[in-house]
Design an enzyme around this catalytic site. Sequence first.
Site, PDB file in Angstrom:
ATOM      1  N   ASP A   1     142.248  13.369  -0.976  1.00  0.00           N
ATOM      2  CA  ASP A   1     141.295  14.082  -0.217  1.00  0.00           C
ATOM      3  C   ASP A   1     141.851  14.352   1.328  1.00  0.00           C
ATOM      4  OD1 ASP A   1     138.998  14.950   1.376  1.00  0.00           O
ATOM      5  OD2 ASP A   1     138.292  13.099   1.459  1.00  0.00           O
TER       6      ASP A   1
ATOM      7  N   GLU B   1     137.981  19.123   1.744  1.00  0.00           N
ATOM      8  CA  GLU B   1     137.045  17.880   1.628  1.00  0.00           C
ATOM      9  C   GLU B   1     135.741  18.312   1.492  1.00  0.00           C
ATOM     10  OE1 GLU B   1     137.324  15.579   5.388  1.00  0.00           O
ATOM     11  OE2 GLU B   1     137.217  13.827   4.195  1.00  0.00           O
ATOM     12  N   GLU B   2     135.325  19.177   2.408  1.00  0.00           N
ATOM     13  CA  GLU B   2     133.666  19.433   2.004  1.00  0.00           C
ATOM     14  C   GLU B   2     133.198  19.825   0.960  1.00  0.00           C
ATOM     15  OE1 GLU B   2     135.142  19.864   6.529  1.00  0.00           O
ATOM     16  OE2 GLU B   2     135.696  20.671   4.624  1.00  0.00           O
TER      17      GLU B   2
END
Length: 688
Positions: free
Chosen positions: A467, A485-486
């Site tokens: 990540d 990441e989101e």
Amino acid sequence: MASEQVNSPTEQTSRVMTGVASDLGDKNVGRGFGENDRCSSCQCHIGREEEEIKRLRLENERLKKRVAELEKIIGSCQVCNRQSVKADISSAGGASGDQNCGIETVEESADMNKRNESSQMESILKPDITSSKDKSPSQVPVGTLVDLRVPTGQPSTSDHQREASRSKAAGVESDKGKSCLSLSLSEPKRTPACHMQLGKLTCDSSHTVLIDVNVFCQEGKFRPMAGRHRWDNSSVRMPFAEESVLMKSGFLPGDEKRWHIIQKSLHRLATASLVKSSDVESAIKKYNPKYKDVWSFDALHTFCEHVHSREKPMISETLGKIAALALNLPEFCRKAIPLLRHGQSHSITLSQIQIASLLANAFYCTFPHRNATHPRAEYANYPTINFHSLFGKWSERKGEKLRAILHYFSEVTKEDTKPRGLVTFERCYLHHHEFAQWRSETKLLTKLEITSEGTIEKEGKGMLQVDFACNLVGGGVLGSGLVQEEILFLMNPELIVARLFTEKLGDTECLKVTGSQQYSNYSGYSDSFMWMGPHNDSTPRDEWQRRKRQIVAIDALHFKYPREQFNMKKVTRELNKAYCGFSGDYFHEVATGNWGCGAFGGDPKLKALIQMMAAAVTHKDVAYFTFGGYNLKQDVQDMHLFLTTHKISVGRLYKSLDDYCGALHSPQGPPDLYDFIKSTLKDTTSRH
């Protein structure tokens, strides 16, 4: 920005099915061997002999493929050192697998892939979706939201658009006109890969388990662990705690228990026949009066108002079920949840239902002391957890995020889709004496598979998945952020609960999450991101009933100017961060890519070397995804080949990077990093 043209569902389905038919047709191109075919020279019939030749050829090809598959399994599982698989190759029989490393048979993996591929072609579930920024909110089509079980079809955003956006974010060029020469990363050997053999689930001073471990080990059931909650700076302050109160003003005597107000407000939603977004806003503001005139809910209102009429009852039902799930928190979580604080290594294991209840409370913004973000706030060094920031400032991004979040809650609140497993969150901290000695490190680089296509979460199954994190884990998942990441947190919403207890990551820390489940599919990236419907996660579980998926959050340094990163102090920081993240034995290969190379300004060539060096010291092979960057893929592949051919150790490479940092400031101007390394290390062998 010009709007993107997205094909209608009918057109997408037609395109997918046409592609399938074309692929099948291509396999049958050419002259076949039939009973009535005749030899062009002697006009004789092709009879049983020709049929037998055909059968033998097919059988030979099948056996060759089978042997190749099994050899790859051995290559990826050398740590297991089992003879049963080798014997299987010699006999070309069924793969027996090794229970100690979690390998399933190749046939099972191939069958799973086949089922997944067929289900992906069943239908496209987002009717009338377009992506135009020129539309007013009232014109934004929301599409099918929840209560959908059929997996989606191919992403509506074209490959060219996706690669262009990804390459732009990573600062690399994309060249779709050139063929990708690297190996496919979606072969059966990847799913599942070897992982460490686990003992019985236990809790100790470094591992907090929120279920009764004795009941779990003996009966396999998930019973909440008995305990006592704590109201201090080392534990999560729970919304139902006696210490959580609302101070009354004016002539009203005493303070009111905040949980009592929460119970009344959410009970109304849980029992209502119809729940509107205005009801959600009203309930949240009842027990958050300080923010009554501060928080905006226009994104939630816009989303709920403009969905298709047939979806509104499902949304209303889901909002009510989330409220009921939130009210069950005192029953589900009876033991104090520790904060994963800076400078400490500690693990927390929860059931997926406990996570769902915690996230339901986050959705309804019940967690106390978690709304203030000013520097002196108690939780200023933690990510936000209450969802109020997701409900305001409407954008198309927010619409897609809400779609993913509501689908997650729809799944976890239904009896037939309720998840039944565990998830572990582990904060790893390295002391100074645990750092690798980079300058004197004698290890050579491990294997590298690199591709300009595919994604970490899909083609990287069975590997440690990286990540590209913010130091406040989750980044802007509850705001407007929508990059790697989101997106990862939206597809695996159980990751979001890490924001409740994970303090800001330090330079020698990472967060590993083992067992999270994927609930959704998506297409695109950033502004082109679209929720594409449900995902049926068939990832097997380990001995602790966790999905065999491990994700590591490592945050890269943020460089305002590119030259800042060519400083050995900062290079060493990135090496230590990657080393911390890659350490461990759960998986023996790491899936990564252009870590910190988007908005953080990292140099893709340097970051690739750093990650390969860290992987070498932690004994892990690397699967590297350049997200459409074909030129970068070629450069990294050539550099890896040079370093391995000349047996350049990690220590020698580190010294070469040190030399480059010095040469970068010479009057002659900055040389290319890879050209410099090759020219200074060419025709040499490792001295170690």
